[in-house]
Scaffold this active site. Sequence first.
Site, PDB file in Angstrom:
ATOM      1  N   CYS A 362      61.905  17.739  19.788  1.00 26.76           N
ATOM      2  CA  CYS A 362      62.858  18.237  18.799  1.00 26.76           C
ATOM      3  C   CYS A 362      62.776  19.737  18.520  1.00 26.76           C
ATOM      4  O   CYS A 362      63.827  20.386  18.449  1.00 26.76           O
ATOM      5  CB  CYS A 362      62.832  17.424  17.515  1.00 26.76           C
ATOM      6  SG  CYS A 362      61.276  16.670  17.096  1.00 26.76           S
ATOM      7  N   ARG A 391      50.642  13.354  24.223  1.00 29.59           N
ATOM      8  CA  ARG A 391      49.949  13.053  22.969  1.00 29.59           C
ATOM      9  C   ARG A 391      48.543  12.581  23.272  1.00 29.59           C
ATOM     10  O   ARG A 391      48.332  11.826  24.215  1.00 29.59           O
ATOM     11  CB  ARG A 391      50.713  11.966  22.197  1.00 29.59           C
ATOM     12  CG  ARG A 391      52.093  12.449  21.816  1.00 29.59           C
ATOM     13  CD  ARG A 391      52.890  11.391  21.099  1.00 29.59           C
ATOM     14  NE  ARG A 391      54.258  11.881  20.935  1.00 29.59           N
ATOM     15  CZ  ARG A 391      55.238  11.154  20.397  1.00 29.59           C
ATOM     16  NH1 ARG A 391      54.987   9.927  19.962  1.00 29.59           N
ATOM     17  NH2 ARG A 391      56.446  11.667  20.281  1.00 29.59           N
ATOM     18  N   GLN A 409      60.611  10.795  27.225  1.00 32.10           N
ATOM     19  CA  GLN A 409      61.572  10.163  26.329  1.00 32.10           C
ATOM     20  C   GLN A 409      62.982  10.445  26.834  1.00 32.10           C
ATOM     21  O   GLN A 409      63.251  11.542  27.306  1.00 32.10           O
ATOM     22  CB  GLN A 409      61.443  10.739  24.920  1.00 32.10           C
ATOM     23  CG  GLN A 409      60.099  10.513  24.279  1.00 32.10           C
ATOM     24  CD  GLN A 409      59.992  11.225  22.950  1.00 32.10           C
ATOM     25  OE1 GLN A 409      60.250  12.420  22.854  1.00 32.10           O
ATOM     26  NE2 GLN A 409      59.615  10.497  21.911  1.00 32.10           N
ATOM     27  N   ASP A 411      65.421  11.448  25.372  1.00 25.47           N
ATOM     28  CA  ASP A 411      65.547  11.986  24.029  1.00 25.47           C
ATOM     29  C   ASP A 411      66.889  12.690  23.820  1.00 25.47           C
ATOM     30  O   ASP A 411      67.495  13.169  24.768  1.00 25.47           O
ATOM     31  CB  ASP A 411      64.428  13.004  23.823  1.00 25.47           C
ATOM     32  CG  ASP A 411      63.970  13.090  22.384  1.00 25.47           C
ATOM     33  OD1 ASP A 411      64.566  12.407  21.536  1.00 25.47           O
ATOM     34  OD2 ASP A 411      63.011  13.841  22.113  1.00 25.47           O
ATOM     35  N   HIS A 413      68.978  15.004  20.400  1.00 20.73           N
ATOM     36  CA  HIS A 413      69.048  15.392  18.995  1.00 20.73           C
ATOM     37  C   HIS A 413      70.478  15.723  18.662  1.00 20.73           C
ATOM     38  O   HIS A 413      71.103  16.520  19.344  1.00 20.73           O
ATOM     39  CB  HIS A 413      68.081  16.534  18.728  1.00 20.73           C
ATOM     40  CG  HIS A 413      66.666  16.115  18.923  1.00 20.73           C
ATOM     41  ND1 HIS A 413      66.019  16.278  20.123  1.00 20.73           N
ATOM     42  CD2 HIS A 413      65.812  15.448  18.113  1.00 20.73           C
ATOM     43  CE1 HIS A 413      64.816  15.749  20.039  1.00 20.73           C
ATOM     44  NE2 HIS A 413      64.658  15.238  18.826  1.00 20.73           N
ATOM     45  N   LYS A 496      63.474   5.677  10.191  1.00 21.00           N
ATOM     46  CA  LYS A 496      63.999   5.356  11.518  1.00 21.00           C
ATOM     47  C   LYS A 496      64.338   3.888  11.670  1.00 21.00           C
ATOM     48  O   LYS A 496      63.871   3.047  10.906  1.00 21.00           O
ATOM     49  CB  LYS A 496      62.999   5.774  12.587  1.00 21.00           C
ATOM     50  CG  LYS A 496      61.603   5.234  12.354  1.00 21.00           C
ATOM     51  CD  LYS A 496      60.656   5.829  13.382  1.00 21.00           C
ATOM     52  CE  LYS A 496      59.310   5.149  13.290  1.00 21.00           C
ATOM     53  NZ  LYS A 496      58.601   5.044  14.543  1.00 21.00           N
ATOM     54  N   HIS A 542      67.561  11.980  15.493  1.00 25.94           N
ATOM     55  CA  HIS A 542      66.748  11.907  16.701  1.00 25.94           C
ATOM     56  C   HIS A 542      66.970  10.503  17.265  1.00 25.94           C
ATOM     57  O   HIS A 542      66.937   9.546  16.506  1.00 25.94           O
ATOM     58  CB  HIS A 542      65.245  12.006  16.402  1.00 25.94           C
ATOM     59  CG  HIS A 542      64.834  13.164  15.559  1.00 25.94           C
ATOM     60  ND1 HIS A 542      63.839  14.023  15.956  1.00 25.94           N
ATOM     61  CD2 HIS A 542      65.234  13.603  14.335  1.00 25.94           C
ATOM     62  CE1 HIS A 542      63.641  14.937  15.017  1.00 25.94           C
ATOM     63  NE2 HIS A 542      64.479  14.709  14.016  1.00 25.94           N
TER      64      HIS A 542
END
Length: 688
Positions: A362, A391, A409, A411, A413, A496, A542
């Site tokens: 993000c 991570r 991900q 991902d 946004h 979420k 997200h």
Amino acid sequence: MVSVRLPDGSVKEFNRSVTPLDVASDIGPGLAKAAIAAEVDGQQVGLDYALPDDGEVALKLFTKKNSEALSIMRHSAAHVMARAVMRIKKGVQLAFGPVKGEQFYYDFEVDEPITEDDFPAIEKEMKAIIKKNEPFERIERPRDEALQICKDMRQKLKVEHIESGLADHESLSFYQQGEFLDLCRGPHVPSAGAIGAVKLLFVAGAYWKNDASNKQLQRLYATAFFDKADLANYVERMAEAQKRDHRVLGRKHGFFHIDEMVGQGLILWAPKGAYVRQKLQEFIHLHLQRQGYDQVFTPHIGKLDLYKTSGHFPYYQDSQYPPLINHDQLKKLADEGCTCSDLSNSMKSGEIDGYLLKPMNCPHHIKIFDAQQRSYRDLPIRLAEFGTVYRWEQSGEIGGLTRVRGFTQDDAHLFVTEDQVADELAGCLELVKIVFAAVGMDDYSVRVGLRDPDSSKYVGDPANWDKAELACREAAKTLGKPFIEEPGEAAFYGPKIDFVVNDCIGRKWQLGTVQVDYNLPERFDLSYIGADNKHHRPIMIHRAPFGSMERFIGVLIEHFAGAFPLWLAPEQIRLMTVSEKSEDYGREVEQRLKAAGFKVHGDFRPEKLGSKIRDAQMELIPYMAVVGPRDAESGTLSLRDRVDGDLGALTIDETIAKLQKEVEEKVVKQKFANTGVIAEEGETQNEY
RNA sequence: GCUGUUGUAGCUCAGUGGUAGAGCACUUCCUUGGUAAGGAAGAGGUCAUGGGUUCAAGUCCCAUCAACAGCUCCA
């Protein structure tokens, strides 16, 4: 006089004090013998429970046929196990012993650890106790007396529990079985003989009251069934479930590899796994285009400052790889006499500027949004990237594809105005549904993760949180599926909606996620120019429909038991010749199928056809194309479906048309029988 | 990170302190075949890594690394 209403609607009346057992006897001696426990007005009780003398009660009697009876029996088995352990080990302190799914456990504090070597002795002792068939006797005592009993028995964990956890209970109950007395809410089976077959499973560590800051106890897991055959069936089911474990299948079929020299939790995608991932990415990419997303790319690292601003560094530092520092900086620190511990401290406090392997995408996407002035006319802006993040997961958590240290991900946004939140959320949820539908996964559950009001790990204004949580809740309602709300499951920046599935051994994994975020836009001071010519704060969404490609494919491998449908299969057709005589024709057919866009592999080995078919079956190839002299003559191939077997001769064009249609429709051929592994339910906590 | 278990051939696994084993896979040869295993031969090992005990360690002890199960954690 008491009226006892039975499940069939009939009512029995008694002029005396009766127990469920008395009622059972009144109905028939067979039932009295078969009864295990009962439920009175919705509350589980033992057969010796005293029903009220007057009024009306609803009574259900449980026999071996009821699943409730099975859990009650397992709980009794936990007592028997604890009793056996106390006979074998010295100084055993009892904690809790509840039922969990198909298993039960008991937590102990012991001087000398229990190991698997102790299992035969414990099991033998349990069997002896079961054979002796002593009754479980319920004993109720006022709280003070109960406390004294536990003190007298030197059961300090029980004492602590009565003093803290049960402070508001006036009366407490114990269950006694021979020399074994345990504080317990019950109910239990009438006597130990009701317990059928038991099996110890494994020993593990568990923290007292599930708190890692408390001492660690030893948890002994076991299972029990009324019937030996049921136990054997359970063992078999577990073994079957293991066969579809993605780690087993991943190795067997070469989907991915994890190498010690590369590092724990770092996935090497082998060609076959990479192909599946590629196909999934292509698939979702199409839908991203339809929904108006823009593709972006961002690097794997970013400066610490970025993550200080976002909050990732302060809030999740322990789960990140430490910052990367440049050579000059390191040399300067050394020249200044900086010690290792100084370095460690300044890194922790964020004094040393470095680069962080990105834990989330993000912040980078935010910077793309913020790189130019935005108008309300531009919104919503949807930035998508298959972004790889890193991570530092605890070593004990890492495993297979489902929990890793580096993952990608799918991902994106979305930067939206307040008015657009609901519609955009709906679009995101739609995408998640499309993904699940495409692979035929319908056994997912929905969880709305909210902030934990008692925690300080969340950033931002509570009023914004309320708005975001409301938006999530409202969006979740539109799914038309029941969902659970879980406080404490939110991200630090916002609530979420998570999509959760079970793996082959019943563990739950979060896949898709959609999150509403009022906070990061604020932390980065994002704005757009509104119709009123003033600055306004956008809201971020997200979302990642797959979640992580690694985890999703791990679960997907188990979902299909390694047998991917045609549209995802890394090898779609295995072309095989009946003998080497047909090799030329075989290669011609192979080329034509390849030219039509299929993943084909030609098997021209000098093996018998049966052997080639067997190999292709074992490798879970969806289709086999057999060619021999007859086919060469007629310009056909003999198509064999992995599931349905021989389909007979087809022309090459017919084959291509048939298979292209199957790819197009994303047909999922085989439904696999569920392994029957029961997903972990909340445990029944009978120990109060 | 914690508790317990396990690391032997590419895979699945045997192996009693005394010469390193099997099945499958692999390579080569023979077999030329029509819908789930044709036959033979060969190659493949620093027994996870590092220490220790012992005349002698795959085997016993310690440490490290990793995997598995369960806790705890999971933006």
